[in-house]
Structures are given as C-alpha cells and as structure tokens.
Scaffold this active site. Structure first.
Site, PDB file in Angstrom:
ATOM      1  NE  ARG A 113      44.599  13.615  63.561  1.00  0.00           N
ATOM      2  CZ  ARG A 113      44.194  13.013  64.675  1.00  0.00           C
ATOM      3  NH1 ARG A 113      43.119  12.212  64.659  1.00  0.00           N
ATOM      4  NH2 ARG A 113      44.822  13.215  65.815  1.00  0.00           N
ATOM      5  CE  LYS A 135      48.827  24.561  44.464  1.00  0.00           C
ATOM      6  NZ  LYS A 135      49.677  25.620  43.860  1.00  0.00           N
ATOM      7  CD  GLU A 177      44.248  32.462  38.680  1.00  0.00           C
ATOM      8  OE1 GLU A 177      45.147  31.921  38.002  1.00  0.00           O
ATOM      9  OE2 GLU A 177      44.383  32.724  39.895  1.00  0.00           O
ATOM     10  CE  LYS A 213      43.492  24.131  39.802  1.00  0.00           C
ATOM     11  NZ  LYS A 213      43.235  25.272  40.693  1.00  0.00           N
ATOM     12  CD  GLU A 223      52.597  23.907  43.305  1.00  0.00           C
ATOM     13  OE1 GLU A 223      52.264  23.966  44.502  1.00  0.00           O
ATOM     14  OE2 GLU A 223      52.634  24.894  42.563  1.00  0.00           O
ATOM     15  NE  ARG A 227      47.764  22.027  41.591  1.00  0.00           N
ATOM     16  CZ  ARG A 227      46.740  21.683  42.372  1.00  0.00           C
ATOM     17  NH1 ARG A 227      46.649  20.452  42.869  1.00  0.00           N
ATOM     18  NH2 ARG A 227      45.772  22.552  42.641  1.00  0.00           N
ATOM     19  CG  ASN A 231      52.177  29.119  41.694  1.00  0.00           C
ATOM     20  OD1 ASN A 231      53.038  29.757  42.258  1.00  0.00           O
ATOM     21  ND2 ASN A 231      50.997  28.921  42.244  1.00  0.00           N
ATOM     22  CG  HIS A 234      50.042  32.500  40.945  1.00  0.00           C
ATOM     23  ND1 HIS A 234      49.673  32.372  39.620  1.00  0.00           N
ATOM     24  CD2 HIS A 234      48.885  32.432  41.642  1.00  0.00           C
ATOM     25  CE1 HIS A 234      48.368  32.232  39.525  1.00  0.00           C
ATOM     26  NE2 HIS A 234      47.853  32.255  40.729  1.00  0.00           N
ATOM     27  CG  HIS A 238      50.684  34.662  45.484  1.00  0.00           C
ATOM     28  ND1 HIS A 238      50.913  33.298  45.557  1.00  0.00           N
ATOM     29  CD2 HIS A 238      49.347  34.794  45.315  1.00  0.00           C
ATOM     30  CE1 HIS A 238      49.758  32.654  45.434  1.00  0.00           C
ATOM     31  NE2 HIS A 238      48.797  33.537  45.289  1.00  0.00           N
ATOM     32  CG  HIS A 251      44.651  35.699  43.061  1.00  0.00           C
ATOM     33  ND1 HIS A 251      45.893  35.498  43.610  1.00  0.00           N
ATOM     34  CD2 HIS A 251      44.471  34.706  42.159  1.00  0.00           C
ATOM     35  CE1 HIS A 251      46.437  34.417  43.072  1.00  0.00           C
ATOM     36  NE2 HIS A 251      45.592  33.911  42.184  1.00  0.00           N
TER      37      HIS A 251
HETATM   38  N1  LIG Z   1      42.657  27.233  45.562  1.00  0.00           N
HETATM   39  C1  LIG Z   1      42.988  27.596  44.343  1.00  0.00           C
HETATM   40  O1  LIG Z   1      43.373  26.780  43.480  1.00  0.00           O
HETATM   41  C2  LIG Z   1      42.876  29.053  43.970  1.00  0.00           C
HETATM   42  C3  LIG Z   1      42.973  29.412  42.617  1.00  0.00           C
HETATM   43  C4  LIG Z   1      42.896  30.776  42.296  1.00  0.00           C
HETATM   44  C5  LIG Z   1      42.672  31.731  43.291  1.00  0.00           C
HETATM   45  N2  LIG Z   1      42.546  31.319  44.572  1.00  0.00           N
HETATM   46  C6  LIG Z   1      42.229  32.287  45.637  1.00  0.00           C
HETATM   47  O2  LIG Z   1      40.900  32.769  45.393  1.00  0.00           O
HETATM   48  C7  LIG Z   1      40.755  34.071  45.991  1.00  0.00           C
HETATM   49  C8  LIG Z   1      40.082  34.999  45.010  1.00  0.00           C
HETATM   50  O3  LIG Z   1      38.817  34.432  44.713  1.00  0.00           O
HETATM   51  P1  LIG Z   1      37.667  35.340  44.018  1.00  0.00           P
HETATM   52  O4  LIG Z   1      38.276  36.141  42.922  1.00  0.00           O
HETATM   53  O5  LIG Z   1      36.549  34.451  43.723  1.00  0.00           O
HETATM   54  O6  LIG Z   1      37.318  36.399  45.164  1.00  0.00           O
HETATM   55  P2  LIG Z   1      36.222  36.344  46.335  1.00  0.00           P
HETATM   56  O7  LIG Z   1      36.018  34.988  46.851  1.00  0.00           O
HETATM   57  O8  LIG Z   1      36.633  37.416  47.300  1.00  0.00           O
HETATM   58  O9  LIG Z   1      34.868  36.825  45.610  1.00  0.00           O
HETATM   59  C9  LIG Z   1      34.855  38.079  44.973  1.00  0.00           C
HETATM   60  C10 LIG Z   1      33.711  38.974  45.470  1.00  0.00           C
HETATM   61  O10 LIG Z   1      32.514  38.581  44.787  1.00  0.00           O
HETATM   62  C11 LIG Z   1      31.470  38.347  45.729  1.00  0.00           C
HETATM   63  N3  LIG Z   1      30.674  37.300  45.101  1.00  0.00           N
HETATM   64  C12 LIG Z   1      30.978  35.983  45.007  1.00  0.00           C
HETATM   65  N4  LIG Z   1      30.082  35.355  44.215  1.00  0.00           N
HETATM   66  C13 LIG Z   1      29.183  36.304  43.825  1.00  0.00           C
HETATM   67  C14 LIG Z   1      28.046  36.295  42.994  1.00  0.00           C
HETATM   68  N5  LIG Z   1      27.653  35.194  42.377  1.00  0.00           N
HETATM   69  N6  LIG Z   1      27.362  37.462  42.815  1.00  0.00           N
HETATM   70  C15 LIG Z   1      27.773  38.598  43.426  1.00  0.00           C
HETATM   71  N7  LIG Z   1      28.862  38.687  44.208  1.00  0.00           N
HETATM   72  C16 LIG Z   1      29.553  37.541  44.390  1.00  0.00           C
HETATM   73  C17 LIG Z   1      32.138  38.005  47.020  1.00  0.00           C
HETATM   74  O11 LIG Z   1      31.311  38.347  48.101  1.00  0.00           O
HETATM   75  C18 LIG Z   1      33.392  38.889  46.942  1.00  0.00           C
HETATM   76  O12 LIG Z   1      33.072  40.189  47.423  1.00  0.00           O
HETATM   77  C19 LIG Z   1      42.161  34.525  46.382  1.00  0.00           C
HETATM   78  O13 LIG Z   1      42.346  34.357  47.766  1.00  0.00           O
HETATM   79  C20 LIG Z   1      43.073  33.546  45.638  1.00  0.00           C
HETATM   80  O14 LIG Z   1      44.292  33.349  46.336  1.00  0.00           O
HETATM   81  C21 LIG Z   1      42.630  30.002  44.941  1.00  0.00           C
HETATM   82  O1  LIG Z   2      46.073  25.042  41.279  1.00  0.00           O
HETATM   83  C1  LIG Z   2      47.251  25.463  41.314  1.00  0.00           C
HETATM   84  O2  LIG Z   2      48.267  24.735  41.463  1.00  0.00           O
HETATM   85  C2  LIG Z   2      47.492  26.919  41.209  1.00  0.00           C
HETATM   86  O3  LIG Z   2      48.623  27.392  41.359  1.00  0.00           O
HETATM   87  C3  LIG Z   2      46.302  27.782  40.924  1.00  0.00           C
HETATM   88  C4  LIG Z   2      46.534  29.261  41.255  1.00  0.00           C
HETATM   89  O4  LIG Z   2      45.769  30.032  40.324  1.00  0.00           O
HETATM   90  C5  LIG Z   2      46.039  29.625  42.652  1.00  0.00           C
HETATM   91  O5  LIG Z   2      46.123  31.030  42.858  1.00  0.00           O
HETATM   92  C6  LIG Z   2      46.729  28.890  43.801  1.00  0.00           C
HETATM   93  O6  LIG Z   2      46.018  29.099  45.001  1.00  0.00           O
HETATM   94  C7  LIG Z   2      48.129  29.427  44.026  1.00  0.00           C
HETATM   95  O7  LIG Z   2      48.806  28.403  44.694  1.00  0.00           O
HETATM   96  P1  LIG Z   2      49.973  28.701  45.752  1.00  0.00           P
HETATM   97  O8  LIG Z   2      50.552  27.324  45.964  1.00  0.00           O
HETATM   98  O9  LIG Z   2      50.913  29.677  45.104  1.00  0.00           O
HETATM   99  O10 LIG Z   2      49.354  29.267  46.979  1.00  0.00           O
HETATM  100 ZN   LIG Z   3      45.815  32.128  41.114  1.00  0.00          ZN
END
Ligand SMILES: NC(=O)c1ccc[n+]([C@@H]2O[C@H](COP(=O)([O-])OP(=O)(O)OC[C@H]3O[C@@H](n4cnc5c(N)ncnc54)[C@H](O)[C@@H]3O)[C@@H](O)[C@H]2O)c1
Ligand SMILES: O=C(O)C(=O)C[C@@H](O)[C@H](O)[C@H](O)COP(=O)(O)O
Ligand SMILES: [Zn+2]
Length: 334
Positions: A113, A135, A177, A213, A223, A227, A231, A234, A238, A251
């Site tokens: 948990r 998130k 982003e 952010k 959110e 917040r 999005n 998105h 998405h 993405h």
């Molecule tokens: N939680 C949030 O608030 C949030 C916000 C935006 C996006 N996201 C999510 O994030 C994901 C996309 O993340 P991303 O764009 O970082 O993609 P990713 O995590 O797939 O990384 C991109 C690629 O780069 C490689 N890589 C990573 N760091 C590296 C480095 N320093 N040098 C060389 N290669 C490297 C990885 O192996 C991968 O192949 C999506 O699933 C999206 O939904 C989440």
């Molecule tokens: O931090 C947030 O809030 C965002 O919406 C950041 C987005 O860039 C990110 O892709 C997030 O994961 C999307 O949120 P979701 O709730 O649509 O899954």
């Molecule tokens: Zn995003």
C-alpha cells in the site's frame, strides 16, 4: 537548482544539477534495500551507478516502450520486490522516461500500500513533465493510464547530462509537453519555442516547464478542476495514440495533434504550426473518426455524455469547457 513542490503532507524537492547522478546518495537515504527500475533503452550505466551507491541495491530492467506500462510487467516487478523481501522502509528508484516513471510509481503506490519512490528522469518528457505531479499509471488493452494513482515521489533528481544520449525523436517528443505548458500557462515559455533554440535554451525550457507544473499541481493535486489544463491536447491525443496501438506515434507527437483542435484563433494556430515545422513534427495523422471517438470516450475527464475540454484562446491562458461527447464526434469528422 532546487525547486520545492509544496503539497500539504507530501511536498518534495526537485533537484536539477549537471552530473548529479554520481551523488544521489547525498539526497536519498540509500542505506536500505533499493530497487532501481530502468528500461533496456536507457544507458545501463545510469542505473548501475546508482545501484553502486546503495547499501543493498537491486536492478530491474524492463523492455522499452509503452508495452511495459502493463499489468504483466507490473506483476513481474511486484514479484521481484516480494522475492527480495522488500519492506515498507525500503524504496524504489525509477531511472528512465515516462514509461519507467509511470510504471515504477504505480508499483511504489501499490506494493504494501505504498513505499518510498524516487524519480530520476532521463528523457526530456520525464524531466519536463512525468517525473513530477504524482500521476502514476499503467495502460490496459491499449487504453492510456486507465489503472493508476496520484502518488508523489519523495524527491526528483534531474541530471540534464543524461539527455545527451537521448535519440532526437524522443528529445523533440518530450519538448511538446513544454510547448503545451507555454500555451496553457506561460507565454514566456511559448516564446522560447518561437524565438529561441531548443538545444541552447534547454535548461531554461525545463525550468520554466517545472514551475508551470509545480504551480498547477500545488493548486489542484488531484485534478478536480485547474489541473485539467495540463491535459490540453490529451483528449484527442490519447485517443489517436491508442488508435495507433501506442506504437506508431509517441505520446508528445499525439498531444501535438490533439492541441490543434482546441486552439481557437487562426493566427495562434499558424504560430503553433510554424513551431511544429521548426521541431520537424507532424500536425496530423489519418484516422477513422468513429474509432477514435470510441477511444476518446475512455477519457478520465469524461462522464455522463460530456467531457471537460481544455481550450486555448490566448497564448498562456487555458479555459476548461464541458462539451457534449457528440460535439467532439462532429469535430473529429470535420
Ligand atoms: N505521469 C505523467 O504526468 C506523464 C506526463 C507525460 C507523459 N507521461 C507518459 O510518459 C510516457 C512517455 O515517456 P517518454 O517520452 O519519456 O518515453 P519512454 O519512457 O518510452 O522513453 C523514450 C525512449 O528513450 C529511451 N531512453 C530514456 N532515457 C534515455 C537516455 N537518457 N538516453 C537514451 N535513451 C533513453 C527509452 O529506453 C525509450 O526507448 C507515456 O506513457 C506518457 O503517457 C506521463
Ligand atoms: O500532470 C497532469 O495532470 C497531466 O495531464 C500531464 C500529461 O502530460 C500526462 O500525459 C498525463 O499522464 C496525462 O494524464 P491522464 O490523466 O490523461 O492519464
Ligand atoms: Zn502528456
């Protein structure tokens, strides 16, 4: 540079320092069991250099790409933690992009948990966006982030030097982003894209994006309303990402498609398209509107036939408007 994210019980610092990966032990209690999670595309030395700083460090490497944000990989990591007898006093460190961060964060939120979680982002996207705000999530049947939680890290450690090995497509992908954040909140950040250099101005872009952010998450962590502006792009983005099976387009590239539908003024849209040209990214991708509409109905901002849509009428300012899903279907067809 240090930025503090001020949340009542679970605030934390963001440390941004070139070369800081060598000194994670100065910021994190590593005298415990530590599971470092990374993916196979991240240079292994980033993870091994942190494992070496731990009293009892473990390394778990997952496949690169969206498929790792899945129940099966989630289960594998939880089984590894159990096998190594991780306790509530131990911690998980994510070293990678948004995929590793979202996946590891959801494991940390769920195992016993909740155990301590540290983000060490290594892509532009994870340094700009996914490593802060809490998130965390995995995908289910190609629906984005449909299983997850709001679970804040204990600290975020950003070493911009790690971006030197990031492939160009991913480098650009993550910057979208930040462009989003300029459009919805910070005109000076938008101007950096219009008039600046995305390589020379990178530290400034990251810093400005982090402050956007931080400000928004501090005001509306879970959110409830404000917040939702993070999005922007998105709802359709998405859906298109899922339409292409989370593989064809990245993405950020899909968010770039989605933002254009909700920029109200033609002159602003033209300025954004000029930035897309400068970044070398596409403004659209072919799709079947009814299929994308069906996927879009999974949006977490949708309920009872409507969806909260984020619109930009002026640069640096977003509005949230509830639209009938049917209206969005018409938009998709148009
Ligand atoms: N939680 C949030 O608030 C949030 C916000 C935006 C996006 N996201 C999510 O994030 C994901 C996309 O993340 P991303 O764009 O970082 O993609 P990713 O995590 O797939 O990384 C991109 C690629 O780069 C490689 N890589 C990573 N760091 C590296 C480095 N320093 N040098 C060389 N290669 C490297 C990885 O192996 C991968 O192949 C999506 O699933 C999206 O939904 C989440
Ligand atoms: O931090 C947030 O809030 C965002 O919406 C950041 C987005 O860039 C990110 O892709 C997030 O994961 C999307 O949120 P979701 O709730 O649509 O899954
Ligand atoms: Zn995003």
């Amino acid at each position: 540079m240090k930025i503090h994210v001020d949340l009542k019980e679970n605030g934390y610092d963001i440390i941004m320092e070139h070369g800081v990966l060598a000194n994670v032990k100065d910021y994190v209690d590593l005298n415990r069991k530590v599971m470092v999670i990374t993916d196979e595309g991240v240079p292994l030395e980033y993870a091994t250099s942190v494992v070496a700083q731990c009293a009892e460090g473990y390394l778990h490497v997952v496949p690169q790409g969206e498929d790792s944000k899945s129940l099966s990989v989630f289960k594998e990591i939880c089984e590894d933690l159990l096998e190594q007898q991780f306790s509530r006093k131990d911690c998980i460190i994510a070293i990678g992009g948004g995929v590793v961060g979202d996946l590891s964060g959801y494991v940390a939120a769920s195992y016993m948990r909740g155990i301590d979680f540290i983000q060490i982002p290594t892509t532009t996207l994870s340094q700009i966006d996914s490593s802060i705000g809490g998130k965390v999530a995995i995908n289910l049947d190609e629906v984005k982030n449909i299983i997850g939680a709001f679970y804040q890290p204990k600290i975020v450690i950003i070493d911009p030097d790690t971006l030197q090995t990031l492939p160009k497509r991913h480098y650009i992908n993550g910057l979208i982003e930040a462009l989003k954040e300029g459009l919805i909140y910070d005109e000076s950040l938008f101007n950096l894209f219009e008039a600046g250099d995305i390589y020379k101005d990178l530290d400034q872009i990251i810093e400005k994006a982090l402050y956007v952010k931080k400000d928004v998450v501090e005001k509306d962590e879970k959110e409830q309303h404000l917040r939702k502006i993070l999005n922007f792009g998105h709802t359709i983005g998405h859906a298109i990402e899922s339409y292409y099976h989370l593989s064809e387009y990245l993405h950020g590239e899909c968010v770039a498609f989605g933002m254009l539908y909700f920029i109200e003024k033609e002159d602003i849209k033209k300025r954004v398209l000029a930035i897309y040209d400068k970044l070398g990214i596409k403004a659209s991708a072919p799709y079947d509107p009814d299929t994308v509409y069906g996927l879009l109905c999974n949006d977490k901002k949708a309920a009872h036939g409507s969806v909260s849509i984020v619109k930009v009428k002026e640069i640096g300012k977003a509005e949230i408007q509830d639209m009938k899903l049917e209206e969005v279907r018409v938009l998709l067809k148009g």
